[in-house]
Scaffold this motif. Structure first.
Motif, mmCIF file in Angstrom:
data_model
loop_
_atom_site.group_PDB
_atom_site.id
_atom_site.type_symbol
_atom_site.label_atom_id
_atom_site.label_comp_id
_atom_site.label_asym_id
_atom_site.label_seq_id
_atom_site.Cartn_x
_atom_site.Cartn_y
_atom_site.Cartn_z
ATOM 1 N N LEU A 9 0.847 -1.188 0.000
ATOM 2 C CA LEU A 9 0.000 0.000 0.000
ATOM 3 C C LEU A 9 0.883 1.239 0.000
ATOM 4 O O LEU A 9 1.743 1.388 0.877
ATOM 5 C CB LEU A 9 -0.919 0.008 1.219
ATOM 6 N N LYS A 10 0.668 2.105 -0.985
ATOM 7 C CA LYS A 10 1.454 3.329 -1.121
ATOM 8 C C LYS A 10 0.500 4.514 -1.118
ATOM 9 O O LYS A 10 -0.489 4.512 -1.843
ATOM 10 C CB LYS A 10 2.246 3.310 -2.433
ATOM 11 N N LEU A 17 1.268 8.364 5.706
ATOM 12 C CA LEU A 17 1.667 6.959 5.825
ATOM 13 C C LEU A 17 1.545 6.441 7.257
ATOM 14 O O LEU A 17 1.017 5.345 7.481
ATOM 15 C CB LEU A 17 3.093 6.757 5.301
ATOM 16 N N LEU A 18 1.998 7.200 8.226
ATOM 17 C CA LEU A 18 1.920 6.770 9.622
ATOM 18 C C LEU A 18 0.469 6.612 10.058
ATOM 19 O O LEU A 18 0.107 5.638 10.721
ATOM 20 C CB LEU A 18 2.653 7.748 10.536
ATOM 21 N N ARG A 34 5.791 -1.049 7.969
ATOM 22 C CA ARG A 34 6.312 0.031 7.121
ATOM 23 C C ARG A 34 7.618 -0.444 6.508
ATOM 24 O O ARG A 34 8.492 -0.976 7.206
ATOM 25 C CB ARG A 34 6.534 1.286 7.957
ATOM 26 N N VAL A 35 7.744 -0.256 5.206
ATOM 27 C CA VAL A 35 8.928 -0.711 4.479
ATOM 28 C C VAL A 35 9.602 0.506 3.852
ATOM 29 O O VAL A 35 8.945 1.284 3.145
ATOM 30 C CB VAL A 35 8.538 -1.724 3.373
ATOM 31 N N PHE A 49 6.485 2.577 1.974
ATOM 32 C CA PHE A 49 5.161 2.014 1.750
ATOM 33 C C PHE A 49 4.852 1.019 2.848
ATOM 34 O O PHE A 49 5.707 0.705 3.682
ATOM 35 C CB PHE A 49 5.063 1.379 0.357
ATOM 36 N N LEU A 50 3.632 0.536 2.872
ATOM 37 C CA LEU A 50 3.208 -0.451 3.856
ATOM 38 C C LEU A 50 3.037 -1.798 3.182
ATOM 39 O O LEU A 50 2.672 -1.884 2.013
ATOM 40 C CB LEU A 50 1.876 -0.046 4.490
ATOM 41 N N VAL A 51 3.299 -2.847 3.933
ATOM 42 C CA VAL A 51 3.025 -4.201 3.489
ATOM 43 C C VAL A 51 2.083 -4.816 4.513
ATOM 44 O O VAL A 51 2.361 -4.794 5.713
ATOM 45 C CB VAL A 51 4.315 -5.043 3.369
#
Length: 108
Positions: A9-10, A17-18, A34-35, A49-51
């Protein structure tokens, strides 16, 4: 876990993002991390981005958190979701139309 159990997810605005991470982390059956982004050759900046990882039910629950998240923010914010190379961009204005596509993508 394999790609069937993973979503990237971007957000179009990194300042969100947070907040998205906190929201999606409320889904107990999913692990959301968070990556840090990796710059491509010739690029200076990166985009984190998030995974989200979990079973299909958990990933659908993650996706179902997006409407409230997006509608509570400014209208031009979008979330790009990637699963197994398929990409879908979700906004507050298209979420109702895109939700069936997302759930089908997760159930594949």
């Amino acid at each position: 876990m394999d790609d069937n159990n993973r979503l990237e997810l971007k957000v179009s605005d990194q300042s969100q993002l947070l907040s998205l991470h906190r929201t999606l982390s409320l889904v107990p059956a999913a692990r959301v991390e968070r990556v840090p982004g990796v710059p491509a050759a010739g690029e200076l900046g990166t985009v984190d981005f998030l995974v989200a990882v979990g079973g299909s039910g958990a990933l659908i629950a993650v996706v179902k958190m997006l409407p409230d998240f997006l509608q509570a923010r400014r209208s031009d914010l979008s979330v790009e979701i990637v699963k197994k190379g398929q990409t879908v961009r979700v906004t507050a204005t298209n979420i109702d139309d895109i939700m069936p596509v997302l759930t089908a993508m997760i159930d594949e």
